[in-house]
Design a protein around this motif. Structure first.
Motif, short mmCIF file in Angstrom:
data_model
loop_
_atom_site.label_atom_id
_atom_site.label_comp_id
_atom_site.label_asym_id
_atom_site.label_seq_id
_atom_site.Cartn_x
_atom_site.Cartn_y
_atom_site.Cartn_z
N ALA A 6 0.83 -1.21 0.00
CA ALA A 6 0.00 0.00 0.00
C ALA A 6 0.85 1.26 0.00
CB ALA A 6 -0.93 -0.01 1.21
N GLU A 7 1.97 1.24 0.71
CA GLU A 7 2.83 2.42 0.76
C GLU A 7 3.40 2.75 -0.61
OE1 GLU A 7 6.98 3.95 2.92
OE2 GLU A 7 6.05 2.03 3.49
N ILE A 22 -5.23 10.30 1.27
CA ILE A 22 -5.41 9.85 2.65
C ILE A 22 -5.84 8.39 2.72
CG2 ILE A 22 -5.86 12.16 3.55
CD1 ILE A 22 -8.85 11.54 3.44
N SER A 23 -6.33 7.86 1.61
CA SER A 23 -6.68 6.44 1.57
C SER A 23 -6.71 5.96 0.13
CB SER A 23 -8.04 6.19 2.23
OG SER A 23 -9.09 6.80 1.51
N LYS A 45 -10.05 3.28 -6.29
CA LYS A 45 -10.35 4.67 -5.96
C LYS A 45 -9.42 5.14 -4.86
CE LYS A 45 -15.20 4.96 -7.35
NZ LYS A 45 -16.58 5.31 -6.92
N ALA A 46 -9.04 6.40 -4.97
CA ALA A 46 -8.19 7.04 -3.96
C ALA A 46 -8.90 8.28 -3.46
CB ALA A 46 -6.84 7.41 -4.57
N LYS A 47 -8.75 8.56 -2.17
CA LYS A 47 -9.37 9.74 -1.58
C LYS A 47 -8.30 10.78 -1.29
CE LYS A 47 -12.75 9.02 1.24
NZ LYS A 47 -13.88 9.64 0.50
N THR A 52 -12.05 14.23 -1.96
CA THR A 52 -12.48 13.87 -3.31
C THR A 52 -12.07 12.42 -3.62
OG1 THR A 52 -12.22 16.15 -4.05
CG2 THR A 52 -12.34 14.45 -5.75
N ASP A 53 -13.02 11.66 -4.19
CA ASP A 53 -12.71 10.31 -4.64
C ASP A 53 -12.26 10.35 -6.10
OD1 ASP A 53 -13.27 8.95 -2.27
OD2 ASP A 53 -15.41 8.88 -2.72
#
Length: 341
Positions: A6-7, A22-23, A45-47, A52-53
């Motif tokens: 994930a990093e 942030i995620s 998807k990234a936030k 914002t997605d």
């Protein structure tokens, strides 16, 4: 399939999207895998920091150490290229995928490259116009570098050698399985195909003397349809692990003969070679070259490979006269017909 960290994904997406995340949610799809290489499409998807997605697609290519004959450091070449300034030499119309994040695991001899996903047309879905465009853009790219001679390109150390094709050919020719087959009574090939291959062997030394008079250029050396993507009129080329110095026209041999569109081989031979020289001649004078040796290079690079592929296919299913083995034999037939063009 390699586990996604994930990093690492977040670092790649931060650069790709130009935003702090942030995620991140993700799914993976295997595009290519084997014992030494693994390519995955990562989507999700990234936030962002403002909530914002954002949907994304990104490629992860993992390469383990392995030694290609005559080119032992090719396994890490793309990593080395992406850490260099090579990307600055490309143009919008001819380039490689953008790289967003790199990692090298020295202990396990493994590279990881997070790169741009290209939504394009590739493989045997390429049309004749796309083949021609790829040939012209390749020529333009090589011609510009040949004329400009960028200093840092001369200083790159991990490039395949100019004599790789020559060494590869002689290595194949020393392999009795293929060498003896085309000379044996058991060979299934028409006599004119066998003679074509034997004639190349008989004249190889003289042919290489002619080839070695051609300009030396930066070659991809695996410029076949699966590594070429046509997107919005531009050419994007992947898999640069075999790249290095080679001779003018060497890459066109792969475009025309490596798992070729057999039905259109003669047409593409007639279209792609002039397109290639048109692109190259925009930057360098090649009017003095009367012998391009492309026909001979096709046979030197792919003659024995096609024999091997045919033998492997027919040995698995000797009764299948309409399958893979026949495709390789038909490719040799088309190469034979090229000589009269």
């Amino acid at each position: 399939m390699r586990e996604i960290k994930a990093e690492s994904l977040t670092q790649a997406l931060n650069k790709m999207l130009g935003a702090n995340l942030i995620s991140v949610e993700f799914q993976t799809k295997q595009l290519h895998g084997g014992t030494v290489g693994d390519v995955q499409l990562v989507t999700g998807k990234a936030k962002t920091m403002d909530g914002t997605d954002v949907s994304y697609k990104i490629i992860l290519k993992v390469q383990m150490k392995w030694e290609r004959y005559g080119d032992p450091d090719s396994w890490r070449r793309e990593y080395d290229f992406y850490t260099s300034n090579l990307g600055a030499l490309f143009s919008e119309s001819f380039r490689w995928p953008e790289c967003y994040h790199l990692e090298m695991n020295e202990e396990e001899n493994e590279t990881q490259i997070w790169m741009e996903y290209i939504d394009g047309i590739s493989g045997l879905n390429l049309t004749g116009d796309m083949y021609e465009r790829a040939a012209e853009e390749l020529g333009r790219f090589q011609g510009r570098l040949y004329a400009e001679q960028p200093a840092f390109l001369q200083s790159l150390t991990n490039l395949s050698r100019v004599d790789y094709m020559k060494n590869f050919y002689y290595h194949y020719r020393s392999w009795h399985r293929v060498y003896d087959y085309i000379r044996s009574k058991d060979c299934d090939f028409p006599k004119h195909i066998c003679k074509m291959l034997i004639d190349i062997d008989d004249n190889a030394d003289e042919i290489f003397q002619r080839i070695e008079k051609l300009p030396v250029v930066l070659c991809h050396k695996d410029f076949w349809v699966t590594n070429i993507l046509y997107s919005n009129g531009n050419i994007i080329v992947i898999d640069w692990d075999t790249a290095g110095w080679g001779y003018l026209g060497e890459d066109i041999t792969s475009l025309l003969a490596d798992e070729a569109d057999v039905e259109h081989m003669i047409e593409y031979y007639q279209r792609c070679i002039p397109a290639y020289y048109k692109g190259f001649s925009e930057y360098a004078d090649i009017l003095h070259i009367s012998d391009n040796c492309i026909y001979e290079m096709i046979l030197l690079a792919f003659g024995y490979r096609l024999v091997e592929w045919y033998m492997n296919a027919t040995s698995q299913d000797p009764q299948d006269s309409s399958g893979e083995g026949l495709v390789h034999l038909n490719t040799l037939q088309k190469i034979y017909e090229m000589k009269s063009e």
